[in-house]
Design an enzyme around this catalytic site. Structure first.
Site, PDB file in Angstrom:
ATOM      1  N   HIS A   9       0.846  -1.189   0.000  1.00 58.70           N
ATOM      2  CA  HIS A   9       0.000   0.000   0.000  1.00 58.70           C
ATOM      3  C   HIS A   9       0.884   1.242   0.000  1.00 58.70           C
ATOM      4  CE1 HIS A   9      -2.322   3.021   2.575  1.00 58.70           C
ATOM      5  NE2 HIS A   9      -2.924   3.012   1.396  1.00 58.70           N
ATOM      6  N   HIS A  86       2.421  11.176  -1.043  1.00 67.10           N
ATOM      7  CA  HIS A  86       1.476  10.769  -0.003  1.00 67.10           C
ATOM      8  C   HIS A  86       1.613  11.774   1.139  1.00 67.10           C
ATOM      9  CE1 HIS A  86      -0.188   7.705   3.082  1.00 67.10           C
ATOM     10  NE2 HIS A  86      -1.177   8.297   2.429  1.00 67.10           N
TER      11      HIS A  86
END
Length: 293
Positions: A9, A86
């Site tokens: 992930h 991110h």
């Protein structure tokens, strides 16, 4: 393709740049706090933005074959360079793809899935820059979009395909080597509760067959604002992931292959447990001498 794939992930988040501006994927309030508190805010963001510690090469060597990718331009930067993102910016996408390609050159029977599922601050020119980059780096390794049911390892090996790229943008329809995002749904539980996560994974797996596509089971927990506040210094790994991982991995070990079973499973910090081998072992259930219930 019934083979189970091991995925990570936010695969790229093993390194983020504390010195760069906060990414365009963040809410205005987060950007404001980062300006007011500067280095302190970014140090906290780093602890909660990093979901992996292994590089692409290390993940590949550890058995990971599905990569969850978010990309962005740097607003105000000239040119069309794109970066992993991110919360904070990571490496250039080009550098990460070259690292993956180097591994594939040395392992001609290995196949990877690259899932570009989030794009931020990207114009059509940025997208074309990235799409051209994919063609330049991987070339004939790119598998053309085809019927999911007919994609087998034998088919990929026969055609010397090693890379399947999913591109969640309308431009995917104009390029034969890009697979639309609709071919790989990845339902997101958006919870901090491991038991609610498992209930969600079970429900979405039960709905998988009707889509006729690949499927990603995101075995991950997502922190909320209060979660971060409580574990401000500890970070995602120490405060949320480690204590819930045994429950999550118990569910993974209990899965079965097949049309209604798991296909691709993603996890945070894939090195914390023997994640890759646990998922690989599920593939043994596809062998004729194993009964599938």
């Amino acid at each position: 393709m019934q083979t189970r794939l091991r995925g990570s992930h936010d695969s790229f988040s093993f390194w983020v740049d504390e010195k760069a501006p906060v990414g365009p994927d963040q809410k205005p309030v987060v950007k404001h706090l980062a300006v007011v508190f500067r280095l302190l805010a970014k140090k906290v963001m780093k602890k909660w933005s990093m979901t992996q510690t292994l590089t692409f090469k290390e993940q590949l060597e550890g058995g990971i074959r599905y990569f969850d990718l978010r990309v962005s331009s740097k607003p105000g930067e000239p040119g069309y360079e794109v970066y992993f993102i991110h919360g904070l910016f990571g490496h250039r996408v080009r550098d990460g793809l070259n690292e993956i390609n180097t591994f594939l050159n040395s392992h001609p029977k290995e196949v990877v899935f690259l899932d570009f599922n989030h794009h931020y601050a990207m114009s059509i020119e940025h997208h074309m820059y990235l799409i051209t980059m994919l063609q330049q780096i991987f070339g004939n390794k790119l598998c053309k979009c085809y019927s999911v049911e007919d994609i087998t390892l034998d088919y990929l090996w026969e055609n010397k395909y090693q890379v399947i790229v999913f591109y969640h943008h309308p431009l995917s329809e104009e390029h034969s080597h890009l697979w639309p995002g609709s071919n790989i749904p990845a339902p997101w539980a958006n919870t901090t509760d491991a038991f609610k996560l498992i209930q969600f994974l079970e429900t979405t797996l039960g709905e998988r067959a009707k889509y006729g596509s690949f499927h990603v089971s995101q075995a991950i927990l997502t922190p909320r604002v209060k979660t971060i506040a409580r574990g401000l210094i500890k970070g995602l790994r120490n405060h949320l992931v480690e204590r819930n991982l045994p429950t999550i991995m118990t569910w993974v070990e209990a899965q079965r292959p097949g049309v209604n079973g798991v296909n691709i499973i993603t996890c945070d910090f894939v090195e914390l447990v023997d994640f890759a081998n646990i998922v690989i072992n599920l593939n043994k259930l596809l062998l004729p001498n194993h009964a599938i219930t």
